[in-house]
Design a protein around this motif. Structure first.
Motif, PDB file in Angstrom:
ATOM      1  N   ALA A  35      -3.994  -6.244   4.546  1.00 38.78           N
ATOM      2  CA  ALA A  35      -3.931  -5.160   3.572  1.00 38.78           C
ATOM      3  C   ALA A  35      -4.653  -5.580   2.301  1.00 38.78           C
ATOM      4  CB  ALA A  35      -2.467  -4.850   3.249  1.00 38.78           C
ATOM      5  N   THR A  36      -5.045  -4.593   1.510  1.00 40.71           N
ATOM      6  CA  THR A  36      -5.569  -4.873   0.172  1.00 40.71           C
ATOM      7  C   THR A  36      -4.489  -4.475  -0.844  1.00 40.71           C
ATOM      8  OG1 THR A  36      -6.594  -2.710   0.066  1.00 40.71           O
ATOM      9  CG2 THR A  36      -7.949  -4.516   0.921  1.00 40.71           C
ATOM     10  N   GLY A  37      -4.872  -4.198  -2.068  1.00 40.93           N
ATOM     11  CA  GLY A  37      -3.901  -3.803  -3.097  1.00 40.93           C
ATOM     12  C   GLY A  37      -3.434  -4.998  -3.908  1.00 40.93           C
ATOM     13  N   SER A  38      -2.549  -4.733  -4.871  1.00 42.26           N
ATOM     14  CA  SER A  38      -2.094  -5.828  -5.751  1.00 42.26           C
ATOM     15  C   SER A  38      -1.082  -6.731  -5.064  1.00 42.26           C
ATOM     16  CB  SER A  38      -1.457  -5.294  -7.043  1.00 42.26           C
ATOM     17  OG  SER A  38      -1.577  -3.931  -7.167  1.00 42.26           O
ATOM     18  N   PRO A  40      -0.522  -8.172  -2.021  1.00 43.95           N
ATOM     19  CA  PRO A  40      -0.796  -9.408  -1.262  1.00 43.95           C
ATOM     20  C   PRO A  40      -1.669 -10.430  -1.988  1.00 43.95           C
ATOM     21  CG  PRO A  40      -2.029  -7.563  -0.317  1.00 43.95           C
ATOM     22  CD  PRO A  40      -1.342  -7.044  -1.534  1.00 43.95           C
ATOM     23  N   LEU A  66      -6.756  -2.894   7.228  1.00 35.22           N
ATOM     24  CA  LEU A  66      -6.085  -1.615   7.460  1.00 35.22           C
ATOM     25  C   LEU A  66      -6.957  -0.405   7.166  1.00 35.22           C
ATOM     26  CD1 LEU A  66      -2.643  -2.146   5.699  1.00 35.22           C
ATOM     27  CD2 LEU A  66      -2.948  -1.376   8.049  1.00 35.22           C
ATOM     28  N   TYR A  80     -12.825  -2.017  -0.312  1.00 35.22           N
ATOM     29  CA  TYR A  80     -11.891  -3.006   0.232  1.00 35.22           C
ATOM     30  C   TYR A  80     -12.638  -4.177   0.872  1.00 35.22           C
ATOM     31  CZ  TYR A  80      -8.082   0.201  -0.847  1.00 35.22           C
ATOM     32  OH  TYR A  80      -7.176   0.989  -1.501  1.00 35.22           O
ATOM     33  N   GLY A 132       1.460  -3.506   2.767  1.00 36.33           N
ATOM     34  CA  GLY A 132       2.104  -3.137   1.514  1.00 36.33           C
ATOM     35  C   GLY A 132       2.631  -1.722   1.704  1.00 36.33           C
ATOM     36  N   ILE A 133       3.254  -1.179   0.681  1.00 32.13           N
ATOM     37  CA  ILE A 133       3.767   0.188   0.780  1.00 32.13           C
ATOM     38  C   ILE A 133       3.363   0.962  -0.481  1.00 32.13           C
ATOM     39  CG2 ILE A 133       6.023  -0.504  -0.174  1.00 32.13           C
ATOM     40  CD1 ILE A 133       7.367   1.675   1.477  1.00 32.13           C
ATOM     41  N   GLY A 134       2.950   2.210  -0.298  1.00 32.18           N
ATOM     42  CA  GLY A 134       2.613   3.048  -1.456  1.00 32.18           C
ATOM     43  C   GLY A 134       3.876   3.631  -2.072  1.00 32.18           C
ATOM     44  N   HIS A 138       3.513   5.447   1.889  1.00 31.80           N
ATOM     45  CA  HIS A 138       2.412   5.283   2.851  1.00 31.80           C
ATOM     46  C   HIS A 138       2.256   3.825   3.281  1.00 31.80           C
ATOM     47  CE1 HIS A 138      -0.921   4.838  -0.473  1.00 31.80           C
ATOM     48  NE2 HIS A 138      -0.506   3.651  -0.108  1.00 31.80           N
ATOM     49  N   ILE A 139       1.767   3.660   4.491  1.00 28.39           N
ATOM     50  CA  ILE A 139       1.348   2.331   4.975  1.00 28.39           C
ATOM     51  C   ILE A 139      -0.086   2.512   5.472  1.00 28.39           C
ATOM     52  CG2 ILE A 139       3.530   1.164   5.487  1.00 28.39           C
ATOM     53  CD1 ILE A 139       3.405   2.250   8.347  1.00 28.39           C
ATOM     54  N   GLY A 140      -0.954   1.543   5.171  1.00 26.07           N
ATOM     55  CA  GLY A 140      -2.379   1.835   5.296  1.00 26.07           C
ATOM     56  C   GLY A 140      -2.595   3.022   4.370  1.00 26.07           C
ATOM     57  N   PHE A 141      -3.410   3.973   4.800  1.00 23.81           N
ATOM     58  CA  PHE A 141      -3.531   5.207   4.010  1.00 23.81           C
ATOM     59  C   PHE A 141      -2.856   6.347   4.767  1.00 23.81           C
ATOM     60  CE2 PHE A 141      -7.124   3.689   1.150  1.00 23.81           C
ATOM     61  CZ  PHE A 141      -6.382   3.852  -0.009  1.00 23.81           C
ATOM     62  N   ARG A 167      -6.298   3.604 -11.368  1.00 21.95           N
ATOM     63  CA  ARG A 167      -6.259   2.503 -12.323  1.00 21.95           C
ATOM     64  C   ARG A 167      -7.397   1.507 -12.101  1.00 21.95           C
ATOM     65  NH1 ARG A 167      -2.336   1.119  -8.371  1.00 21.95           N
ATOM     66  NH2 ARG A 167      -2.020  -1.115  -7.987  1.00 21.95           N
ATOM     67  N   LYS A 202       8.862   0.495  -7.059  1.00 23.12           N
ATOM     68  CA  LYS A 202       8.923   0.710  -5.598  1.00 23.12           C
ATOM     69  C   LYS A 202      10.364   0.661  -5.081  1.00 23.12           C
ATOM     70  CE  LYS A 202       4.261   0.034  -4.430  1.00 23.12           C
ATOM     71  NZ  LYS A 202       3.513  -1.139  -4.004  1.00 23.12           N
TER      72      LYS A 202
HETATM   73  C1  F6R Z   1      -4.029  -1.306   1.238  1.00 26.45           C
HETATM   74  C2  F6R Z   1      -3.103  -0.335   1.827  1.00 26.45           C
HETATM   75  C3  F6R Z   1      -2.088   0.370   1.004  1.00 26.45           C
HETATM   76  C4  F6R Z   1      -1.375  -0.544   0.016  1.00 26.45           C
HETATM   77  C5  F6R Z   1      -0.349   0.235  -0.797  1.00 26.45           C
HETATM   78  C6  F6R Z   1       0.306  -0.627  -1.861  1.00 26.45           C
HETATM   79  O1  F6R Z   1      -4.930  -1.808   2.199  1.00 26.45           O
HETATM   80  O2  F6R Z   1      -3.223  -0.086   2.973  1.00 26.45           O
HETATM   81  O3  F6R Z   1      -1.152   0.969   1.868  1.00 26.45           O
HETATM   82  O4  F6R Z   1      -0.758  -1.583   0.707  1.00 26.45           O
HETATM   83  O5  F6R Z   1      -0.961   1.333  -1.416  1.00 26.45           O
HETATM   84  O6  F6R Z   1      -0.661  -1.005  -2.794  1.00 26.45           O
HETATM   85  P1  F6R Z   1      -0.299  -2.046  -3.965  1.00 26.45           P
HETATM   86  O7  F6R Z   1      -0.025  -3.349  -3.318  1.00 26.45           O
HETATM   87  O8  F6R Z   1      -1.540  -2.081  -4.822  1.00 26.45           O
HETATM   88  O9  F6R Z   1       0.886  -1.478  -4.659  1.00 26.45           O
END
Ligand code: F6R
Length: 241
Positions: A35-38, A40, A66, A80, A132-134, A138-141, A167, A202
């Motif tokens: 995954a990407t995002g903050s 990991p 992902l 990504y 990660g989780i949005g 969401h997981i992934g998108f 952001r 979260k």
């Molecule tokens: C990223 C991904 C998303 C993020 C999620 C959390 O590849 O698939 O599901 O894991 O949006 O993002 P952060 O970690 O930035 O809060």
């Protein structure tokens, strides 16, 4: 589902890194889903340190990311692809040919997604998926409402996700409106999954996803059905568990 609540950021990252280290140690040609995002970033930092110290060899692993934004070039600072090379791949001894990231620039995204599914299968499937989780679950998108049997596909991002991701861009208008993402079924086919959650923002969605009803309205709730999921949280995100 195993739930681990960490006392500190060091413990959080260390727990996640230890699971990845053990996976690669036990199976040096592991297939990792990333995954990407903050969330990991700390994990990736630790993996880089382990690689530099010679404690971990990435030369035989394969990775599948992902997701990727539709329309961003690979060298765009918010792609990504760029994120993965910047934070991990350029700093470890992984082979470029073993890195798989959906290409958001391909004209035919549906074909790109179908080929990605085939590549995952041809590699023997994902051994360990990092998630990660949005804020919307969401997981992934895979946004709320995505069917649990979805596979890798082109996805319309919700306004909430666009806003959350803005952001990283100069303005919300620059955030791509679509992304290519592994599906929920694709994610659920991974043999092991670690879900990383941090921050008080979260806490509500973490409780819904881990303790609430299993519903496409909260995509991450599907993980309750997976036999080998480890969820690592910090104290703030675990507040309502
Ligand atoms: C990223 C991904 C998303 C993020 C999620 C959390 O590849 O698939 O599901 O894991 O949006 O993002 P952060 O970690 O930035 O809060």
């Amino acid at each position: 589902m195993k739930i681990i609540i960490s006392e500190s950021r060091e413990e959080f990252n260390g727990t996640a890194a230890d699971i990845v280290r053990r996976q690669i140690h036990d199976k040096p040609d592991s297939v990792l889903g990333l995954a990407t995002g903050s969330t990991p970033l700390g994990l990736y930092n630790l993996l880089v340190c382990m690689g530099i110290k010679g404690d971990l060899d990435f030369s035989r692993i394969k990775t599948f990311n992902l997701d990727e934004y539709k329309g961003l070039s690979r060298d765009h600072p918010q792609s990504y692809y760029h994120y993965m090379y910047e934070n991990l791949f350029s700093k470890i001894n992984i082979r470029d040919e073993n890195v798989n990231i959906l290409n958001g620039e391909k004209a035919d995204s549906y074909r790109e997604c179908a080929e990605y599914e085939k590549r995952i299968k041809a590699s023997g499937g994902i051994d360990l998926q990092v998630l990660g989780i949005g804020h919307n679950g969401h997981i992934g998108f895979n946004e709320p409402g995505t069917p649990f049997d979805s596979i890798t596909d082109l996805i319309d991002l919700t306004d909430r996700t666009i806003e959350a991701n803005s952001r990283f861009f100069d303005s919300p208008h620059q955030v791509p409106r679509q992304a290519l993402s592994m599906g929920i079924k694709t994610i659920m086919q991974a043999r092991n999954i670690i879900l990383l959650i941090t921050g008080g923002a979260k806490a509500r969605i973490a409780a819904k996803a881990l303790r609430g009803s299993i519903t496409p309205d909260v995509p991450a709730s599907v993980l309750q059905l997976h036999p080998f999921v480890t969820v690592i949280l910090d104290k703030e995100s675990a507040a309502y568990l």
